[in-house]
Design an enzyme around this catalytic site. Structure first.
Site, short mmCIF file in Angstrom:
data_model
loop_
_atom_site.label_atom_id
_atom_site.label_comp_id
_atom_site.label_asym_id
_atom_site.label_seq_id
_atom_site.Cartn_x
_atom_site.Cartn_y
_atom_site.Cartn_z
N HIS A 1 7.00 -9.07 6.44
CA HIS A 1 8.45 -8.89 6.27
C HIS A 1 9.15 -9.07 7.63
O HIS A 1 10.10 -9.86 7.74
CB HIS A 1 8.71 -7.49 5.69
CG HIS A 1 10.15 -7.18 5.47
ND1 HIS A 1 10.71 -7.10 4.22
CD2 HIS A 1 11.15 -6.92 6.34
CE1 HIS A 1 11.99 -6.82 4.34
NE2 HIS A 1 12.29 -6.69 5.61
N GLU A 2 8.66 -8.37 8.63
CA GLU A 2 9.33 -8.44 9.94
C GLU A 2 9.20 -9.82 10.57
O GLU A 2 10.16 -10.36 11.10
CB GLU A 2 8.77 -7.37 10.89
CG GLU A 2 9.05 -5.93 10.44
CD GLU A 2 10.51 -5.65 10.14
OE1 GLU A 2 11.38 -6.25 10.80
OE2 GLU A 2 10.78 -4.86 9.24
N PRO B 1 38.32 4.01 17.82
CA PRO B 1 37.16 4.59 17.13
C PRO B 1 36.61 5.79 17.90
O PRO B 1 36.92 5.97 19.08
CB PRO B 1 36.14 3.44 17.10
CG PRO B 1 36.62 2.44 18.09
CD PRO B 1 38.08 2.64 18.27
N PRO B 2 35.81 6.60 17.24
CA PRO B 2 35.26 7.79 17.88
C PRO B 2 34.40 7.42 19.09
O PRO B 2 33.73 6.39 19.09
CB PRO B 2 34.38 8.43 16.80
CG PRO B 2 34.76 7.78 15.53
CD PRO B 2 35.38 6.47 15.85
N HIS C 1 11.72 -12.14 9.17
CA HIS C 1 13.03 -12.07 9.83
C HIS C 1 13.01 -12.83 11.16
O HIS C 1 13.87 -13.67 11.42
CB HIS C 1 13.38 -10.61 10.19
CG HIS C 1 13.77 -9.76 9.02
ND1 HIS C 1 14.71 -10.12 8.11
CD2 HIS C 1 13.36 -8.50 8.66
CE1 HIS C 1 14.86 -9.13 7.22
NE2 HIS C 1 14.04 -8.14 7.54
N ASP D 1 18.36 -4.70 3.78
CA ASP D 1 18.66 -6.10 4.12
C ASP D 1 19.62 -6.70 3.11
O ASP D 1 20.61 -7.35 3.47
CB ASP D 1 17.37 -6.95 4.10
CG ASP D 1 16.38 -6.53 5.18
OD1 ASP D 1 16.82 -5.90 6.14
OD2 ASP D 1 15.19 -6.84 5.03
N THR E 1 35.28 6.60 22.14
CA THR E 1 35.75 5.60 23.10
C THR E 1 36.46 6.24 24.29
O THR E 1 36.90 5.53 25.19
CB THR E 1 36.71 4.61 22.43
OG1 THR E 1 37.66 5.34 21.65
CG2 THR E 1 35.96 3.65 21.55
P1 ADP Z 1 36.80 10.31 21.64
O1 ADP Z 1 37.72 11.44 21.91
O2 ADP Z 1 37.46 8.97 21.73
O3 ADP Z 1 36.02 10.45 20.39
P2 ADP Z 1 35.51 11.38 23.93
O4 ADP Z 1 36.60 11.31 24.92
O5 ADP Z 1 35.30 12.69 23.30
O6 ADP Z 1 35.72 10.29 22.81
O7 ADP Z 1 34.18 10.86 24.60
C1 ADP Z 1 32.99 11.58 24.57
C2 ADP Z 1 32.23 11.39 25.85
O8 ADP Z 1 31.80 10.05 25.98
C3 ADP Z 1 33.05 11.67 27.08
O9 ADP Z 1 32.99 13.01 27.41
C4 ADP Z 1 32.40 10.79 28.11
O10 ADP Z 1 31.28 11.42 28.67
C5 ADP Z 1 31.93 9.62 27.31
N1 ADP Z 1 32.91 8.54 27.35
C6 ADP Z 1 33.57 8.04 26.30
N2 ADP Z 1 34.39 7.04 26.66
C7 ADP Z 1 34.26 6.91 27.99
C8 ADP Z 1 34.86 6.03 28.96
N3 ADP Z 1 35.75 5.12 28.60
N4 ADP Z 1 34.49 6.18 30.24
C9 ADP Z 1 33.59 7.10 30.60
N5 ADP Z 1 33.01 7.95 29.74
C10 ADP Z 1 33.32 7.86 28.44
ZN ZN Z 2 14.07 -6.32 6.62
#
Ligand code: ADP
Ligand code: ZN
Ligand code: MG
Length: 617
Positions: free
Chosen positions: A420-421, A200-201, A424, A498, A203
């Site tokens: 409401h809160e 995922p983005p 929950h 919800d 990571t």
């Molecule tokens: P992706 O390419 O998977 O979307 P990025 O490599 O661009 O993610 O990560 C964006 C920023 O988030 C990195 O520049 C870093 O600062 C931080 N980051 C993400 N994953 C890690 C990790 N595993 N360890 C340390 N920093 C991380």
């Molecule tokens: Zn709610």
């Protein structure tokens, strides 16, 4: 005649010439003190010494007898046919002749005109150039100037990437490929060309790729898949060619292709015809990858979060045959990442990174980096020396739920939100299988007017049926409280989100996890997103009959949970009222206090209520 038309043509061509020509003509007219008739008369009288006939301009230059040598000749306009004049001149034996001065004058005129025209043309070209700038880009699309980035040294090391130990281990080998390819080629091993990073983005895929280049000390070429895909067919393909050419010149090096799914999607799956441009680009990429031998010292790393849509040809041996999963970090991973990012930050010793890691399940590396940065910003804004747990907490809230707003003034709405809160939170507290309440607040954040935070007790890999039911019940607690206190006609749109969550949870119970009367069947894929054709086609794998059954099962789960939620709230009405009063007054109640108050009102504190079980389950 011929010459005249030439002159005419010239004057037409050179519009600006008018400005030059007119004053000269005017001068000529002034000096023209003789008419044609007068000239003949003067000639007959023998006063004329010499005449120069200029047929082009139809002018006769007349030099009179006794004229001072330096006075200019008198100019006389001629007729079309000047036989009479010529005859008279002959008779009087006046010296006359044709002059071709006109020709040279045209030349001069031309020159003068050109002097006007050149800047004009230059100016026009400039405008033309400017207006066609956009289409000009089409002209040099073959050159992918500045479309890919090249970093000679990334400066990133494996130490900077944390929480993805397995991926790092696998990729350590790639570093050796780049550093000492002979070690592998000597024993006849074929060095893999491509590695696909899946995750995922945020990571750390890009970061990992950079770290490989950094560790190996080779240049890092990067391009995003979306940059390959352009309006013009063939642009992407030529960019690929260009990129590989540059890379070959710089080998050993690393090519990083981000978002490869943008080009590498399965061919021929587009709705309403494929995307020619994308297919060409992909084909070019495949050709380039096949085109170089494994030992040229180029390694291609691609990243995607949609491996399922990739064209099978990309994943064949010799291409991206190695796949490395880069997943969101677990508790330990988060702690490691926090350590990396807290290196250059001033953090109060009282802050436990472990506690932060516990509070942030589901956070990616990028989220954690962002979190610490937010905390640092808050610390600076509060003019503190070092980041304390307060800033971290606020930063978590902010990253998760958005910017903090100001609480509502006392009103019926505020009270309704409080009910409401607390609805929950109260159900979350009463149900044994629910995560504990961390806090309830009426301070709006992002889209939410009030929020209830729960702390996940531990890293939860597996979630039981009772836990999902407990979540559904607590999520319905908001609407249940509204209905109990204010009556059905007064319930609000506040529960919209919800209900969406509840429906989704219940549906997944039925269709994915086999947690309903329909039995242990998987009826839907995890990703029900429509993705250009492929997923679209085999969307429903079940009959109409099953679809109706799914619907009724989902409804049953939700309805039963709702009834349970209302029951629980009614049984604990006094606690509800007291908590709402407190919340409306203080705007935030911490989890500890909340549990304490609930316990005071509830005799059976130790053995919390069991999960609500519907009759059928
Ligand atoms: P992706 O390419 O998977 O979307 P990025 O490599 O661009 O993610 O990560 C964006 C920023 O988030 C990195 O520049 C870093 O600062 C931080 N980051 C993400 N994953 C890690 C990790 N595993 N360890 C340390 N920093 C991380
Ligand atoms: Zn709610
Ligand atoms: Mg990235």
């Amino acid at each position: 005649m011929k010459q005249r038309s030439a002159a005419l043509a010239a004057s037409l061509l050179m519009l600006p010439g008018i400005f030059v020509g007119t004053p000269a003509l005017a001068q000529k007219a002034e000096r023209d003190s003789l008419t044609y008739g007068e000239l003949i008369k003067k000639t007959e009288k023998g006063e004329v010494q010499k005449v120069e006939l200029d047929e082009t301009e139809q002018i006769a230059k007349v030099y009179l007898k006794g004229q001072k040598p330096d006075t200019p000749p008198i100019q006389v306009r001629l007729l079309n046919q000047n036989t009479e004049l010529i005859n008279t001149l002959k008779e009087q034996d006046v010296d006359f002749g044709q002059v071709s001065s006109a020709n040279s004058r045209i030349a001069v005129g031309l020159l003068i005109n050109l002097m006007w025209i050149l800047p004009l043309v230059a100016l026009m070209l400039l405008f033309l150039r400017r207006s066609t700038n956009a289409s000009n880009q089409a002209m040099n699309f073959g050159k992918s100037r500045a479309r890919f980035q090249m970093e000679a040294k990334t400066g990133v090391k494996f130490d900077d990437v944390a929480g993805v130990e397995e991926a790092k281990e696998e990729l350590g080998e790639v570093v050796t490929f780049l550093k000492q390819p002979e070690r592998f080629t000597a024993v006849g091993a074929r060095i893999p060309k491509g590695v696909l990073l899946i995750g995922p983005p945020g990571t750390g895929k890009t970061l990992l790729a950079k770290a490989i280049a950094g560790e190996a000390g080779v240049p890092f070429f990067s391009i995003s898949g979306s940059e390959f895909v352009e309006m013009f067919v063939g642009v992407g393909a030529s960019r690929v060619r260009d990129l590989f050419k540059k890379a070959k010149d710089n080998a050993p090096c690393l090519i990083f292709i981000d978002e490869i799914d943008a080009v590498g999607r399965q061919r021929g799956t587009g709705i309403g015809g494929g995307n020619d441009e994308r297919e060409q680009t992909l084909n070019q990429l495949l050709t380039e990858m096949d085109g170089f031998e494994g030992n040229t010292g180029i390694i291609i790393i691609a990243a995607t979060n949609r491996p399922d849509v990739l064209d099978a040809a990309l994943l064949r041996p010799g291409r991206f045959d190695r796949q490395v999963i880069v997943d969101a970090p677990d508790l330990k991973g988060r702690l490691e990442i926090l350590k990396v990012h807290s290196r250059n930050k001033k953090i109060d010793p009282s802050v436990s990174l472990d506690a932060i890691a516990r509070r942030t399940p589901g956070f990616t590396g990028a989220d954690l980096a962002n979190l610490l940065n937010e905390a640092a910003i808050l610390t600076a804004r509060r003019r503190k020396e070092a980041i304390t747990i307060l800033e971290v907490d606020d930063a978590v809230d902010r990253v998760v739920a958005g910017m903090e707003g100001t609480a509502l003034v006392d009103s019926k709405n505020k009270r309704l939100i409080a009910y409401h809160e607390v609805g929950h939170a109260l159900i979350g507290t009463l149900l044994k299988d629910h995560d504990p309440v961390q806090k309830v607040t009426l301070i709006p954040r992002g889209q939410a007017l009030g929020l209830t935070w729960f702390t996940p007790n531990e890293e939860q890999g597996l979630i039981s049926r009772s836990q999902i039911i407990a979540r559904i019940t607590a999520t319905l607690g908001g609407r249940a409280a509204e209905e109990i206190v204010f009556g059905k006609p007064e319930v609000t749109t506040g529960a919209g989100n919800d209900l969406q969550q509840v429906t989704s949870m219940a549906r997944q119970m039925v269709t994915r996890f086999g947690m309903s009367d329909l039995g242990p069947l998987s009826l839907e894929n995890q990703s029900s997103e429509v993705f250009l054709g492929r997923d679209w086609m085999n969307k429903s794998e079940y009959s109409e009959e099953i679809a109706a059954k799914i619907d009724s099962q989902v409804r049953e789960i939700v309805n039963n949970s709702y009834i349970k939620a209302k029951e629980l709230l009614q049984e604990n009405r006094t606690a509800l009222e007291r908590l709402v009063d407190l919340l409306a007054d203080q705007e935030t109640i911490e989890g500890e206090l909340f549990r304490q108050i609930v316990a005071e009102h509830n005799q059976i504190t130790d053995e919390k209520l069991a999960v609500p079980h519907c009759a059928e389950c």
